[in-house]
Design an enzyme around this catalytic site. Structure first.
Site, short mmCIF file in Angstrom:
data_model
loop_
_atom_site.label_atom_id
_atom_site.label_comp_id
_atom_site.label_asym_id
_atom_site.label_seq_id
_atom_site.Cartn_x
_atom_site.Cartn_y
_atom_site.Cartn_z
N HIS A 22 0.87 -1.20 0.00
CA HIS A 22 0.00 0.00 0.00
C HIS A 22 0.89 1.23 0.00
O HIS A 22 1.33 1.70 1.05
CB HIS A 22 -0.91 -0.05 1.23
CG HIS A 22 -1.92 1.07 1.30
ND1 HIS A 22 -3.08 0.98 2.04
CD2 HIS A 22 -1.94 2.31 0.75
CE1 HIS A 22 -3.76 2.10 1.93
NE2 HIS A 22 -3.09 2.94 1.16
N HIS A 24 1.21 4.86 -2.38
CA HIS A 24 0.83 5.73 -3.50
C HIS A 24 2.10 6.38 -4.01
O HIS A 24 2.79 7.07 -3.24
CB HIS A 24 -0.15 6.81 -3.03
CG HIS A 24 -1.39 6.25 -2.40
ND1 HIS A 24 -2.58 6.15 -3.08
CD2 HIS A 24 -1.63 5.74 -1.16
CE1 HIS A 24 -3.50 5.63 -2.29
NE2 HIS A 24 -2.95 5.37 -1.12
N HIS A 202 -9.62 1.10 -1.11
CA HIS A 202 -9.58 1.71 0.22
C HIS A 202 -10.98 1.61 0.82
O HIS A 202 -11.97 1.96 0.15
CB HIS A 202 -9.21 3.19 0.13
CG HIS A 202 -7.76 3.47 -0.12
ND1 HIS A 202 -7.08 2.96 -1.18
CD2 HIS A 202 -6.86 4.22 0.59
CE1 HIS A 202 -5.81 3.38 -1.13
NE2 HIS A 202 -5.66 4.15 -0.07
N GLU A 205 -11.15 3.41 6.26
CA GLU A 205 -10.10 4.29 6.78
C GLU A 205 -10.83 5.39 7.57
O GLU A 205 -10.78 5.42 8.78
CB GLU A 205 -9.28 4.88 5.63
CG GLU A 205 -8.20 5.86 6.08
CD GLU A 205 -7.51 6.58 4.90
OE1 GLU A 205 -8.09 6.63 3.79
OE2 GLU A 205 -6.40 7.11 5.11
N ASP A 283 1.86 3.92 2.93
CA ASP A 283 0.81 4.76 2.32
C ASP A 283 1.41 5.93 1.52
O ASP A 283 1.50 5.84 0.30
CB ASP A 283 -0.15 5.27 3.40
CG ASP A 283 -1.54 5.59 2.88
OD1 ASP A 283 -1.81 5.35 1.70
OD2 ASP A 283 -2.39 6.06 3.68
N ASP A 284 1.80 7.00 2.23
CA ASP A 284 2.37 8.19 1.58
C ASP A 284 3.57 8.65 2.40
O ASP A 284 3.48 9.63 3.16
CB ASP A 284 1.30 9.31 1.53
CG ASP A 284 0.06 8.86 0.78
OD1 ASP A 284 0.11 8.79 -0.45
OD2 ASP A 284 -0.93 8.52 1.45
N1 HPA Z 1 -6.68 7.37 1.61
C1 HPA Z 1 -7.32 7.66 0.48
N2 HPA Z 1 -6.71 8.12 -0.59
C2 HPA Z 1 -5.40 8.30 -0.54
C3 HPA Z 1 -4.67 8.03 0.60
C4 HPA Z 1 -5.35 7.53 1.73
O1 HPA Z 1 -4.79 7.25 2.81
N3 HPA Z 1 -3.39 8.33 0.32
C5 HPA Z 1 -3.33 8.76 -0.96
N4 HPA Z 1 -4.55 8.74 -1.48
ZN ZN Z 2 -3.74 4.77 0.68
#
Ligand code: HPA
Ligand code: ZN
Length: 343
Positions: A22, A24, A202, A205, A283-284
């Site tokens: 996971h 991006h 997703h 969250e 994630d990021d």
């Molecule tokens: N959630 C949804 N979209 C996203 C995320 C996330 O954590 N990170 C980058 N795009």
């Molecule tokens: Zn994500």
């Protein structure tokens, strides 16, 4: 946290072969590269220095992050930019022993700048080919759609990706969750399934556990990105454990986007202990303060992660990967080899 400051379990994990599922790619764009590319293309940004970029990364929820995330991605314009972006992340994989990674690519993000998918993939392909031949890096790409855009736009992108079908192992669904439930993307997922893509999304969250159920039932996904709000639904937890539906959990992301006030409130080890196929991911990483190992380090420092838990999380990352069974067996063999040398 530098490597010297990692606890003993994270130090043990650092040399261990791992998978990250996971990530991006736009979320791996670090401040120096962001400023460099902004300058190159004359994109006006509200930041003058690396410090100012990083000071802006102070989020109150998912949307406050997404606003800066899309602004950051707007500096990506030509194949060389995409090459550098991918190369930077694959270097992290090399350093952190992330031997297999599955990377979300969001081509709809680049359309307002007039950048077509072919340009994006030209840059990515070059970086991936170098990492494969350089150190045997294994990479899967996930064609990820933006759920704040109409499903018709997503379908158009799915079709635009047909000539590049072989580049992608799966599709995903990202961006603002709460107002854009899974039910709105059933045609997209049916069309993608018909094309043979694996399916993830997703869910859970910021959105309620019902969105996880709907992603499974209405979209037929076999993996859930995040999924942490499953903790609010006992029956769902039983189902996820019984079916070994993988959750790609991102601990630092969850804290930075205020899903939890502190890491000590995170329920990742309850989920793991109940038999769910939980994995750890970044994630990021440019926005949330750390790559994969930093996420493990936070779990060790904040929740006392043990070696047994850490190993389960890594084994789950192989089980959850969109790979053939022979590829998974070869990852397991590399892990066994590491464990024999580093018990
Ligand atoms: N959630 C949804 N979209 C996203 C995320 C996330 O954590 N990170 C980058 N795009
Ligand atoms: Zn994500």
């Amino acid at each position: 946290m530098t490597e010297q400051q990692f606890g003993p379990v994270t130090q043990w994990l650092s040399g261990m072969p791992k998978a990250e599922l996971h990530l991006h790619i736009d979320g791996s764009l670090r401040a120096p590269r962001l400023l460099q590319l902004g300058k190159k293309h004359g994109v006006s940004l509200p930041y003058g220095s690396v410090e100012e970029v990083e000071a802006a990364y102070n989020f109150s929820d998912l949307q406050s992050f997404l606003d800066l995330y899309y602004l950051g991605a707007s500096v990506l314009r030509d194949a060389e930019d995409f090459y550098l972006l991918m190369k930077d992340y694959l270097q992290v994989c090399r350093v952190q022993n992330i031997v297999h990674c599955e990377i979300m690519v969001e081509p709809q993000t680049y359309l307002p700048q007039g950048v077509e998918l072919g340009v994006v993939l030209e840059g990515f392909d070059r970086a991936i080919a170098e990492a494969k031949s350089g150190w045997g890096q294994s990479v899967g790409l996930i064609l990820s759609f933006l759920r704040h855009l109409p499903e018709a736009d997503c379908l158009e992108m799915l079709k635009a990706a047909d000539p590049y079908r072989a580049h992608f192992c799966a599709i995903g669904l990202a961006s603002a969750e709460r107002d854009f439930p899974p039910a709105g993307f059933q045609t997209l997922y049916r069309e993608a399934a018909d094309r043979g893509y694996a399916l993830t999304a997703h869910a859970g969250e910021e959105g309620p556990p019902g969105f996880i159920r709907d992603a499974l039932q209405l979209l037929s996904v076999t993996r859930i990105d995040h999924g942490v709000r499953a903790t609010e639904d006992e029956d769902l937890l039983h189902q996820l454990a019984a079916d070994r539906v993988p959750l790609t959990v991102c601990p630092l992301s969850n804290v930075r986007l205020c899903v939890y006030d502190t890491l000590s409130e995170h329920r990742i080890f309850d989920l793991l202990g109940r038999g769910l196929c939980v994995t750890v991911n970044s994630d990021d990483p440019a926005y949330f303060g750390g790559d994969l190992l930093e996420n493990f380090a936070a779990l060790e420092a904040g929740l006392g992660m043990t070696k047994e838990q850490a190993l389960l999380l890594v084994r789950n990352s192989f089980e959850a990967a969109f790979l053939q069974s022979d590829e998974k067996l070869s990852l397991d063999a590399r892990l066994q080899d590491y464990l024999a040398r580093n018990p």
